[in-house]
Design a protein around this motif. Structure first.
Motif, PDB file in Angstrom:
ATOM      1  N   CYS A 173       0.807  -1.223   0.000  1.00  0.00           N
ATOM      2  CA  CYS A 173       0.000   0.000   0.000  1.00  0.00           C
ATOM      3  C   CYS A 173       0.839   1.271   0.000  1.00  0.00           C
ATOM      4  CB  CYS A 173      -0.978  -0.011   1.174  1.00  0.00           C
ATOM      5  SG  CYS A 173      -0.217   0.136   2.819  1.00  0.00           S
ATOM      6  N   CYS A 214       0.320   8.022  -3.986  1.00  0.00           N
ATOM      7  CA  CYS A 214      -0.785   7.255  -4.574  1.00  0.00           C
ATOM      8  C   CYS A 214      -0.656   7.158  -6.086  1.00  0.00           C
ATOM      9  CB  CYS A 214      -2.124   7.893  -4.205  1.00  0.00           C
ATOM     10  SG  CYS A 214      -2.507   7.786  -2.447  1.00  0.00           S
ATOM     11  N   GLN A 215      -0.393   8.282  -6.742  1.00  0.00           N
ATOM     12  CA  GLN A 215      -0.263   8.281  -8.200  1.00  0.00           C
ATOM     13  C   GLN A 215       0.897   7.400  -8.634  1.00  0.00           C
ATOM     14  OE1 GLN A 215      -0.499  12.818  -7.856  1.00  0.00           O
ATOM     15  NE2 GLN A 215      -0.800  12.490 -10.042  1.00  0.00           N
ATOM     16  N   ALA A 249       0.254   3.625  -7.898  1.00  0.00           N
ATOM     17  CA  ALA A 249      -0.653   3.021  -8.876  1.00  0.00           C
ATOM     18  C   ALA A 249       0.073   2.740 -10.188  1.00  0.00           C
ATOM     19  CB  ALA A 249      -1.851   3.939  -9.117  1.00  0.00           C
ATOM     20  N   GLU A 250       0.967   3.653 -10.577  1.00  0.00           N
ATOM     21  CA  GLU A 250       1.750   3.436 -11.800  1.00  0.00           C
ATOM     22  C   GLU A 250       2.684   2.248 -11.650  1.00  0.00           C
ATOM     23  OE1 GLU A 250       4.847   5.887 -14.706  1.00  0.00           O
ATOM     24  OE2 GLU A 250       3.292   6.980 -13.596  1.00  0.00           O
ATOM     25  N   ALA A 291      -3.754  -1.896  -6.728  1.00  0.00           N
ATOM     26  CA  ALA A 291      -3.833  -0.517  -7.227  1.00  0.00           C
ATOM     27  C   ALA A 291      -4.991   0.236  -6.590  1.00  0.00           C
ATOM     28  CB  ALA A 291      -3.980  -0.524  -8.743  1.00  0.00           C
ATOM     29  N   HIS A 292      -6.133  -0.421  -6.453  1.00  0.00           N
ATOM     30  CA  HIS A 292      -7.288   0.243  -5.849  1.00  0.00           C
ATOM     31  C   HIS A 292      -7.052   0.527  -4.365  1.00  0.00           C
ATOM     32  CE1 HIS A 292      -9.962   0.350  -9.250  1.00  0.00           C
ATOM     33  NE2 HIS A 292      -9.774  -0.939  -9.492  1.00  0.00           N
ATOM     34  N   GLU A 330      -4.792   3.618  -4.100  1.00  0.00           N
ATOM     35  CA  GLU A 330      -5.546   4.837  -4.384  1.00  0.00           C
ATOM     36  C   GLU A 330      -6.604   5.119  -3.318  1.00  0.00           C
ATOM     37  OE1 GLU A 330      -7.014   3.762  -8.232  1.00  0.00           O
ATOM     38  OE2 GLU A 330      -5.311   4.639  -9.300  1.00  0.00           O
ATOM     39  N   GLY A 331      -7.139   4.067  -2.690  1.00  0.00           N
ATOM     40  CA  GLY A 331      -8.283   4.244  -1.808  1.00  0.00           C
ATOM     41  C   GLY A 331      -7.983   4.533  -0.354  1.00  0.00           C
TER      42      GLY A 331
END
Length: 281
Positions: free
Chosen positions: A150, A186-187, A190-191, A203-204, A207-208
């Motif tokens: 995370c 986060c960005q 996710a990448e 990934a979720h 971001e979450g």
């Protein structure tokens, strides 16, 4: 002055993200193989043992942890096959992943201790998340991996920020680094998850977990990770845990943990910390 530096470096970092020009680390092949295996319903213990045995250093590391007091307090195992049979494929896969994804993937000279702290924090979140998921009869398997990764965007932001500062001959302090990591983790995470082709739940989760309110996707996992962050933070210092404070935390309320659930989790704290310590070595 620090705000000017943050904006300048942040602008360059955003440009690199837009151009897909971030220096993203490669996921070790053995980790990719283990991930593929645990997501394959037709896989078996022999395949996992074969993958781990392909790397002698990893095999030795996994066996040491499998035989530790945290995992096998009453018996010593002599082979990977025996360890997998006793601990289960999921536990052994988690040990292998924790051993192969970590600080050594990232290059940030002078900030090695910060990367180590980030990783140990991620291990704590992962182990607490697994226990919380078990307590609530949730998806334990995906939860551990999502907790482990995370914060994976933070060290990538760190090494990118240091590269930009060096390129522009700018001196930055740790406070600037921390602010930039918080803003972009986060960005970038996710990448990296996309680059590593990780399960979409990862990934979720990345971001979450920093968004207020219910998650749009994989809500069960995201809320579990949020609660795990609270438990990891509260239990990181002394061991004088205040259950009354934990049960009123918004993340704990969101996951529907009651006072007895929290107490049962706290009762496992020493065991959980032993597991975290073993995985962090």
């Amino acid at each position: 002055m620090p705000q000017d530096i943050i904006e300048t470096i942040g602008s360059e970092l955003e440009k690199r993200m837009a151009l897909k020009a971030l220096a993203l680390p490669m996921l070790p092949q053995v980790t990719t193989q283990v991930l593929s295996l645990v997501n394959d319903v037709n896989s078996d213990a022999a395949e996992l043992a074969k993958i781990i045995q392909s790397d002698q250093a990893l095999a030795g590391h996994v066996m040491r942890i499998a035989n530790s007091a945290a995992y096998s307090p009453n018996a010593q195992m002599t082979s990977l096959q025996q360890a997998i049979a006793r601990l289960g494929m999921q536990n052994m896969a988690e040990i292998a992943m924790a051993a192969t994804i970590g600080p050594k993937l990232f290059d940030a000279k002078g900030y090695e201790s910060l990367i180590k702290d980030i990783w140990e924090g991620s291990l704590a979140i992962a182990v607490w998340a697994r226990e919380i998921a078990r307590q609530g009869r949730r998806n334990v398997e995906s939860t551990f991996l999502c907790g482990l990764l995370c914060q994976i965007g933070r060290p990538v932001v760190l090494q990118t920020v240091l590269d930009i500062a060096k390129q522009d001959d700018v001196v930055i302090d740790q406070e600037v680094v921390l602010q930039l990591m918080k803003k972009y983790q986060c960005q970038v995470g996710a990448e990296l998850a996309d680059h590593w082709q990780l399960p979409s739940a990862v990934a979720h989760t990345i971001e979450g977990i920093n968004v207020d309110g219910p998650a749009k996707n994989f809500a069960d996992i995201v809320t579990t990770i949020k609660a795990a962050q609270v438990f990891a933070s509260v239990t990181a210092g002394d061991r004088d845990y205040q259950v009354d404070n934990l049960i009123v935390d918004p993340a704990v309320i969101e996951i529907n943990l009651y006072a007895e659930d929290v107490q049962q989790l706290i009762d496992k704290a020493d065991s959980i910390h032993s597991t975290i310590a073993e995985l962090s070595l």
